[in-house]
Write a protein that holds these residues in place. Sequence first.
Motif, mmCIF file in Angstrom:
data_model
loop_
_atom_site.group_PDB
_atom_site.id
_atom_site.type_symbol
_atom_site.label_atom_id
_atom_site.label_comp_id
_atom_site.label_asym_id
_atom_site.label_seq_id
_atom_site.Cartn_x
_atom_site.Cartn_y
_atom_site.Cartn_z
ATOM 1 N N LEU A 245 0.812 -1.164 0.015
ATOM 2 C CA LEU A 245 -0.002 0.081 0.054
ATOM 3 C C LEU A 245 1.057 1.369 0.110
ATOM 4 C CD1 LEU A 245 -2.737 -1.268 2.456
ATOM 5 C CD2 LEU A 245 -2.918 -0.919 -0.053
ATOM 6 N N ASP A 246 1.799 1.310 1.020
ATOM 7 C CA ASP A 246 2.674 2.547 0.798
ATOM 8 C C ASP A 246 3.399 2.836 -0.569
ATOM 9 O OD1 ASP A 246 2.164 2.524 3.528
ATOM 10 O OD2 ASP A 246 3.976 1.603 4.491
ATOM 11 N N TYR A 247 4.051 1.698 -0.982
ATOM 12 C CA TYR A 247 4.749 1.800 -2.063
ATOM 13 C C TYR A 247 3.996 2.149 -3.313
ATOM 14 C CZ TYR A 247 8.121 0.547 -5.995
ATOM 15 O OH TYR A 247 9.151 0.647 -7.018
ATOM 16 N N ALA A 248 2.729 1.609 -3.294
ATOM 17 C CA ALA A 248 1.956 1.903 -4.554
ATOM 18 C C ALA A 248 1.497 3.305 -4.370
ATOM 19 C CB ALA A 248 0.548 1.028 -4.677
ATOM 20 N N GLU A 249 1.397 3.777 -3.121
ATOM 21 C CA GLU A 249 0.847 5.334 -3.045
ATOM 22 C C GLU A 249 1.846 6.016 -3.773
ATOM 23 O OE1 GLU A 249 -0.322 6.056 1.020
ATOM 24 O OE2 GLU A 249 -1.523 7.868 -0.042
ATOM 25 N N ALA A 250 3.109 5.825 -3.244
ATOM 26 C CA ALA A 250 4.420 6.557 -3.497
ATOM 27 C C ALA A 250 4.574 6.605 -4.831
ATOM 28 C CB ALA A 250 5.526 6.266 -2.601
ATOM 29 N N HIS A 251 4.390 5.567 -5.699
ATOM 30 C CA HIS A 251 4.726 5.329 -6.842
ATOM 31 C C HIS A 251 3.260 4.925 -7.774
ATOM 32 C CE1 HIS A 251 8.144 4.028 -4.668
ATOM 33 N NE2 HIS A 251 9.028 4.728 -5.635
ATOM 34 N N PRO A 252 2.633 6.014 -7.831
ATOM 35 C CA PRO A 252 1.238 5.629 -8.437
ATOM 36 C C PRO A 252 1.651 5.280 -9.914
ATOM 37 C CG PRO A 252 1.604 8.191 -8.276
ATOM 38 C CD PRO A 252 2.668 7.397 -7.457
ATOM 39 N N GLY A 253 0.883 4.159 -10.292
ATOM 40 C CA GLY A 253 0.813 3.767 -11.698
ATOM 41 C C GLY A 253 2.101 2.961 -12.189
ATOM 42 N N GLU A 254 2.957 2.688 -11.115
ATOM 43 C CA GLU A 254 3.840 2.012 -11.476
ATOM 44 C C GLU A 254 4.117 0.570 -11.073
ATOM 45 O OE1 GLU A 254 7.677 3.622 -10.243
ATOM 46 O OE2 GLU A 254 7.200 5.757 -10.939
ATOM 47 N N VAL A 255 3.434 0.169 -10.061
ATOM 48 C CA VAL A 255 3.429 -1.406 -9.674
ATOM 49 C C VAL A 255 2.776 -2.200 -10.618
ATOM 50 C CG1 VAL A 255 2.547 -2.908 -7.848
ATOM 51 C CG2 VAL A 255 3.350 -0.629 -7.190
ATOM 52 N N ARG A 256 3.277 -2.935 -11.244
ATOM 53 C CA ARG A 256 2.953 -4.031 -12.216
ATOM 54 C C ARG A 256 2.158 -5.198 -11.763
ATOM 55 N NH1 ARG A 256 8.633 -5.089 -14.919
ATOM 56 N NH2 ARG A 256 8.992 -5.327 -12.506
ATOM 57 N N VAL A 257 1.008 -5.296 -11.811
ATOM 58 C CA VAL A 257 0.113 -6.584 -11.247
ATOM 59 C C VAL A 257 -0.200 -7.159 -12.366
ATOM 60 C CG1 VAL A 257 -1.607 -7.277 -9.707
ATOM 61 C CG2 VAL A 257 -0.408 -4.977 -9.268
ATOM 62 N N GLY A 258 -0.026 -8.697 -12.467
ATOM 63 C CA GLY A 258 -0.448 -9.420 -13.522
ATOM 64 C C GLY A 258 -1.786 -9.860 -12.984
ATOM 65 N N ASN A 259 -2.588 -10.356 -14.110
ATOM 66 C CA ASN A 259 -3.997 -10.821 -13.996
ATOM 67 C C ASN A 259 -4.265 -12.071 -15.160
ATOM 68 O OD1 ASN A 259 -5.433 -9.560 -16.214
ATOM 69 N ND2 ASN A 259 -5.133 -7.726 -15.039
ATOM 70 N N SER A 260 -5.303 -12.815 -15.117
ATOM 71 C CA SER A 260 -5.437 -13.890 -15.920
ATOM 72 C C SER A 260 -5.984 -13.366 -17.261
ATOM 73 C CB SER A 260 -6.590 -14.685 -15.216
ATOM 74 O OG SER A 260 -7.724 -14.094 -15.018
ATOM 75 N N GLY A 261 -6.306 -12.232 -17.640
ATOM 76 C CA GLY A 261 -6.796 -11.667 -18.799
ATOM 77 C C GLY A 261 -7.655 -10.390 -18.721
ATOM 78 N N ALA A 262 -7.609 -9.635 -19.726
ATOM 79 C CA ALA A 262 -8.262 -8.241 -19.854
ATOM 80 C C ALA A 262 -9.787 -8.473 -19.399
ATOM 81 C CB ALA A 262 -8.078 -7.504 -21.048
ATOM 82 N N GLY A 263 -10.254 -7.518 -18.449
ATOM 83 C CA GLY A 263 -11.573 -7.608 -18.043
ATOM 84 C C GLY A 263 -12.124 -8.592 -17.286
ATOM 85 N N GLY A 264 -11.278 -9.784 -17.051
ATOM 86 C CA GLY A 264 -11.584 -10.887 -16.360
ATOM 87 C C GLY A 264 -11.821 -10.517 -14.833
ATOM 88 N N ALA A 265 -12.048 -11.557 -14.060
ATOM 89 C CA ALA A 265 -12.385 -11.414 -12.767
ATOM 90 C C ALA A 265 -11.149 -10.982 -11.885
ATOM 91 C CB ALA A 265 -13.000 -12.708 -12.109
ATOM 92 N N ASN A 266 -10.016 -11.475 -12.321
ATOM 93 C CA ASN A 266 -8.697 -11.277 -11.409
ATOM 94 C C ASN A 266 -8.583 -9.553 -11.927
ATOM 95 O OD1 ASN A 266 -9.180 -13.770 -11.646
ATOM 96 N ND2 ASN A 266 -7.015 -14.252 -11.400
#
Lengths: 494, 325
Positions: B143-164
């Motif tokens: 939470l701290d890191y993402a707040e300090a670096h908006p838009g930088e944390v790369r989070v993978g998911n299972s597919g565009a628009g999917g549940a994840n």
Amino acid sequence: MDISPHVLAVFDPEVLWTIALGTLGGIVIGALPGLTATMGVALLIPLTFGMAPILGLNMLIGIYIGGIYGGCVSAILLRTPGTPSSAATVLDGYPLAQKGEAGKALGMATIASFVGGIIAAVVLAALAPQLATLALKFGPAEYFALAVFGLTIIASLSQDILKGAIAGLAGILIGCVGADPISGISRYTFGISGFASGFAFTPALIGLFALSEVFSQIEKILSDRVERMKVSGIWPSRADLKGSLTTMVRGSVIGTFIGIIPGTGSGTASWISYNEARRTSKTPEKFGTGHMPGIAATESANNAVCAAALIPLLALGIPGDVVTAVLMGGLMIQGLAPGPMLFQQHPDIVVGIFTGTFVATIFMLVFGLLGIRFFTQILRVPRRILTLAIVVFCFVGAYSINLNVVDLYTMVGFGVLGYFMHKFGFSQAALCIALILGPMAESNLRLGLMSADDNVGVLLSGPITATFLILAALSLLLPLYRSYRGRRVAVAAQ
Amino acid sequence: MKTQWMNALALAAGMTGLFTGSATAADYPVRPIQVIVPYSAGGGTDLSARIMADTIKKYLDKPMIVRNQPGGGGSIGTSSILHARPDGYTLGTGAQGPLAMLPHYGGVDYSIDDVEFLALMGRNLMVLAACQGAPFDDAQGFLDYAEAHPGEVRVGNSGAGGANHIAMEGLANAAGLEVKSMPFGGSSAAVTACVGGHIDGVVASPAEVLPQADNGGLEPILVMEDKRIDVLPDTPVPSEFGIDFAWSSWKGVIAPKGLPEAVKKTLSEALRKTFQDEDFLSRMKDMGEFVDYRTGDAYRELAEKDSKTAEAIIRKLGMYGVNQQ
């Protein structure tokens, strides 16, 4: 650790019997267009619920190995790749069948599959944990570079570079149909919801290779130029085997390498192996006309993928292709979570699977060689009837995969496309390669750029990425250089 | 000889029922029931449905047959479930994606109002995990890191628009953060990229995350539930950080609207017994599935709530109605 009891456990008659049955079933599933190894494994998983793990898992592995092998039968005899992984086998297998040497072609395919399977199984048993980490080195940038390298095959595969490029680019465009991999927005679907995830791959292949050939045959039948296929020889000659030995070993190594990298699979491996065989051959012009090493290259590679794909699955819990992803489900149902812990907690299972892989590969060889005589009988059926039967197979096969009528439109559409491509000298293979690799290149390029904040330098600087891109450049430039030098020599000779 | 005749008669009777519809709902079921799974054979939803079909034999007179109809992210199969005759012989697995999310993107020919919800089978919980080499290794750090670096944390998911994907965007939304969501071709590809250190975080189910966590390949840092879960007792939930967000994907059994009341009752009862069956529970557990039986009404409530949440997030992402014709 003494592993002999775990090895011997596989040689229990019940286990052997199950593996044999699985392998035989796999061959049949693979040979029937539209039934893929993935489906075979998936549909039989419920059957393994009540079985002992060694029994159930080895049956699934038998189906997997048999299924990937079985695809070559219909590819060679009917120009219908039974599974996507044997699409490349069509190139040299079918011309051989037309020459009346279907038996020889099948014999070569069987032996090559065996060699590929065994080499990869040895690697699996000896080095699985060490090699598995290779799977983790591949991020979006590396996949993109691998796909680009794969796409350069199109250049060396085409007699006519311009037509090859047109076919390849058309394939890439066709691959864009369906949901955009990054935004999820539908592209070029013309509002048909059946195309929302793109053209279904196997129906497209069946159309491209099999239905298009049906059209050509009908044309011949109508103009009464139909020749009955002869069937002679069921054994590749000593010279054939000798001439294909290096190709087989190379194909096995390529297949093993590609198999370890998750998400690539046997289709990619067989094309790359075919290309390497052709590129290093002294007689590249013979490829595509019914050249034995062509079959050796593709079949050794796609069967090497089977065992190799088990490496990251067992050692890391990462499935190497779609079939192993389904196999992972089979493992989980047995309460076995794949990963490094599996090797420590269940050595019996790991050793049992390794041994089962060897056994299934040997069964595949035996059934394959015994079966050639029966498989080739199909060519004795009169052409007119056989052609009709293939049409039925095309439709049933294309429909049975997703039970979706839209897939039939896809199949027929690609059939018409394939017919005209063939007629006007455009490479169907180039289109097929682009269909496999285009989407892989696109999504990974875009993911890689996202990850690198759109910095192309960062994207392309990784050692694996750079290596593949340099290889890609070389494989594009070498044929050009050769033809340039060839022309100069020709000019000088005048 | 006699039994053969009986069988033939029974078959003939069944056939008559098939063609004339003369068998009354009270006799239900007189022939096998088809369950459409809108995904490929071999996936989690498919295997769960097959285990269900295997178990429900004990509680229904006729077998259940699983039929896969994949494509369009599940919309093709779901559409054919919802457009089938509502006689109880065509059912399907109702999954979150096709029911609560896809209609908001447009381009599907059904809505959540066309669904008869019979019973919820289970949920796929969502876990956020920190990857190899990520600049954080717990929830607070993230939470701290993402707040300090908006838009930088790369989070993978299972597919565009999917549940994840929606899960991560929803969490970021509720926490007032901005992350870079990266859609991979399936959960397993995303988890692999995470273990390989090619991304910073990944959203996946406990079954996908746990084996890798045991091997030290990644670190689960947040479970998107209201309360901590048994399999990850040390991993916090959003509410512990004052974030009001919970999200999981789910699947259950659905039918087209308009089932005869008696048929609905028979099915609901058989499904309840199946989903509480010891065998069923232990097999699902081995496979890493989280069984959460709920009645048809509770299932509908969950689906409608998620549909609203998803709509808000999809609108925010600018993806609402993008596939509308």
